[in-house]
Scaffold this motif. Structure first.
Motif, short mmCIF file in Angstrom:
data_model
loop_
_atom_site.label_atom_id
_atom_site.label_comp_id
_atom_site.label_asym_id
_atom_site.label_seq_id
_atom_site.Cartn_x
_atom_site.Cartn_y
_atom_site.Cartn_z
N GLU A 125 0.84 -1.19 0.00
CA GLU A 125 0.00 0.00 0.00
C GLU A 125 0.89 1.25 0.00
O GLU A 125 1.83 1.35 0.78
CB GLU A 125 -0.92 0.01 1.21
N TYR A 126 0.57 2.16 -0.91
CA TYR A 126 1.31 3.42 -1.03
C TYR A 126 0.30 4.55 -0.98
O TYR A 126 -0.68 4.55 -1.72
CB TYR A 126 2.08 3.48 -2.35
N LYS A 127 0.54 5.52 -0.11
CA LYS A 127 -0.41 6.61 0.08
C LYS A 127 0.12 7.91 -0.53
O LYS A 127 1.33 8.16 -0.53
CB LYS A 127 -0.71 6.80 1.56
N SER A 128 -0.82 8.70 -1.06
CA SER A 128 -0.53 10.01 -1.65
C SER A 128 0.65 9.91 -2.62
O SER A 128 1.71 10.48 -2.39
CB SER A 128 -0.23 11.03 -0.55
N ILE A 129 0.43 9.20 -3.73
CA ILE A 129 1.52 8.92 -4.65
C ILE A 129 1.07 9.14 -6.10
O ILE A 129 -0.08 8.84 -6.45
CB ILE A 129 2.03 7.47 -4.44
N MET A 130 1.97 9.67 -6.92
CA MET A 130 1.70 9.86 -8.34
C MET A 130 1.85 8.52 -9.07
O MET A 130 2.60 7.64 -8.63
CB MET A 130 2.65 10.89 -8.92
N LEU A 131 1.19 8.40 -10.20
CA LEU A 131 1.21 7.15 -10.94
C LEU A 131 2.62 6.76 -11.36
O LEU A 131 3.01 5.59 -11.25
CB LEU A 131 0.30 7.27 -12.17
N ASP A 132 3.41 7.74 -11.86
CA ASP A 132 4.75 7.39 -12.33
C ASP A 132 5.66 6.95 -11.18
O ASP A 132 6.48 6.04 -11.34
CB ASP A 132 5.38 8.55 -13.09
N GLU A 133 5.51 7.56 -10.01
CA GLU A 133 6.32 7.16 -8.87
C GLU A 133 5.92 5.77 -8.38
O GLU A 133 6.78 4.96 -8.00
CB GLU A 133 6.17 8.18 -7.73
N PHE A 134 4.63 5.49 -8.40
CA PHE A 134 4.15 4.16 -8.04
C PHE A 134 4.74 3.12 -9.00
O PHE A 134 5.20 2.04 -8.59
CB PHE A 134 2.63 4.15 -8.08
#
Length: 420
Positions: A125-134
């Motif tokens: 789970e990753y919170k408050s993240i941009m698509l490219d960074e994810f």
């Protein structure tokens, strides 16, 4: 489906390089890069005459070093310029009246993202993240770089990795909310982009520089109404702190009125699992009632659901009309470059009555008994895009361009070749 036979003379324009060794005597070649698949693929066949005697000990077509084993890292070059970096997935030997052949096939480096899940030992789970960074975080263990050349704001409140889903499946559910395309540059980078940002190697003319066309106009995958339903976070966020009692307070005249639920679903009821959201778009060309519904795999807002519904309508409309053109040759245009997927070409097709810019959604380069051939899968520019392009057949040119002749320029191999 017809299986085309190997050519009598091998091509020297397409080569395989493994650990610095170059093999450029292929009798059958198939190189495919299509927007319907993440990874570009290759399939190459070579005579194995040296092993066509004795006990038929089939392994590889080259005697020194046996470079054709599966699992080897491979580079594909066209006229000495790098076209693909990938892995050999399969090695198949075949013998018959025409002699012995070995066929190798594989995909570019992003093929592992299609087959494998994100690192099971990593975060889920990753919170408050941009698509490219994810994308960078879950692609990093595979050594795949990520490049984004479009606006993908805002950040997602939360991105999750579900048990058992592959990397590309995990990314696709969020890419759909931003109406972006996830593809590959074939040499080790995952691209987050939109369709038709670059011009193709040449225009497409029929009659002219293409020799054959097959057109399909289908309503099978088109619908009258598109609905995207989803669920956002539960309204209200944290429970507010309890207010202090006031001895002078008076009761409310009446309780606030609650909206009637749209359905019996708990999502539609106040205080349910979360706020129910829905997007809706119509295709005016489909006049009968023919609904389509898609459930958002992620938490969404009303604006996200509406964008997804409009994107679903436009992409299915554009994909319903498609043309496949046959071009004699591997390279095209004044610079003699290979045709590339996700480029825009102006199509002047007198037979189909088409005169507009179109998206090249798929390219298949082949060499066999027919000689050099490139098959171009062409569709509407909006087929993979967020924004509408307009009437596909209305973008007329002022006068016809001279019909260019297809051609090819053989070139020598260069060990320091750069990507196309």
């Amino acid at each position: 489906m017809r299986v085309y036979l190997p050519a009598k003379i091998p091509t020297r324009r397409i080569a395989l390089r493994i650990d610095g060794k170059v093999i450029d005597r292929w009798f059958r070649v198939e190189l495919v890069h299509d927007m319907s698949e993440l990874s570009a693929s290759f399939e190459l066949s070579v005579h194995d005459d040296e092993r066509a005697v004795g006990a038929w000990p089939w392994t590889t077509p080259a005697g020194d070093g046996e470079p054709m084993n599966w699992g080897r890292k491979a580079e594909i070059l066209i006229d000495g310029k790098l076209w693909l970096i990938g892995w050999i997935d399969d090695v198949c030997s075949d013998a018959g009246d025409r002699g012995g052949f070995v066929t190798i096939s594989g995909r570019d480096l992003t093929g592992d993202l299609v087959d494998c899940p994100p690192d099971p030992r990593g975060k889920h789970e990753y919170k408050s993240i941009m698509l490219d960074e994810f994308a960078r975080k879950i692609c990093a263990p595979f050594g795949i770089k990520v490049k984004c050349d479009v606006d993908i704001k805002p950040a997602f409140p939360k991105c999750t990795v579900e048990a058992g889903e592959t990397v590309i499946s995990c990314l696709a559910k969020y890419a759909k909310q931003r109406a972006v395309v996830i593809t590959t540059d074939r040499v080790g980078t995952l691209l987050i982009t939109r369709s038709g940002k670059e011009k193709a190697a040449d225009d497409i003319m029929f009659p002219g520089n293409v020799t054959k066309v097959r057109a399909t106009f289908s309503a099978r995958e088109r619908f009258s109404d598109y609905f995207v339903k989803g669920q956002s976070e539960k309204n209200g966020g944290r429970r507010p702190a309890t207010a202090a009692l006031d001895a002078n307070a008076e009761p409310l005249d009446e309780a606030p009125e609650q909206p009637e639920p749209a359905t019996d679903s708990p999502l539609d009821k106040p205080g349910g699992a979360g706020a129910h959201v829905m997007g809706h778009a119509r295709d005016p060309d489909v006049t009968r009632w023919r609904p389509y519904i898609s459930m958002s795999r992620t938490q969404a807002q009303d604006v996200d659901a509406q964008k997804q519904a409009e994107w679903e309508m436009r992409t299915r409309r554009a994909k319903g009309d498609k043309m496949d053109y046959a071009y004699s040759g591997i390279t095209a245009g004044p610079d003699q470059k290979p045709w590339l997927m996700n480029t825009v070409a102006f199509v002047e097709d007198d037979y189909a009555g088409l005169s507009s810019e179109q998206l090249i959604a798929g390219v298949a380069i082949s060499y066999d008994e027919r000689g050099e051939l490139t098959r171009l899968r062409v569709t509407g520019r909006e087929a993979f895009d967020l924004l509408p392009v307009g009437d596909r057949r209305s973008q007329k040119k002022s006068g016809k361009k001279g019909k260019s002749k297809g051609g090819s320029k053989p070139g020598g191999l260069d060990s320091t070749a750069k990507p196309l």
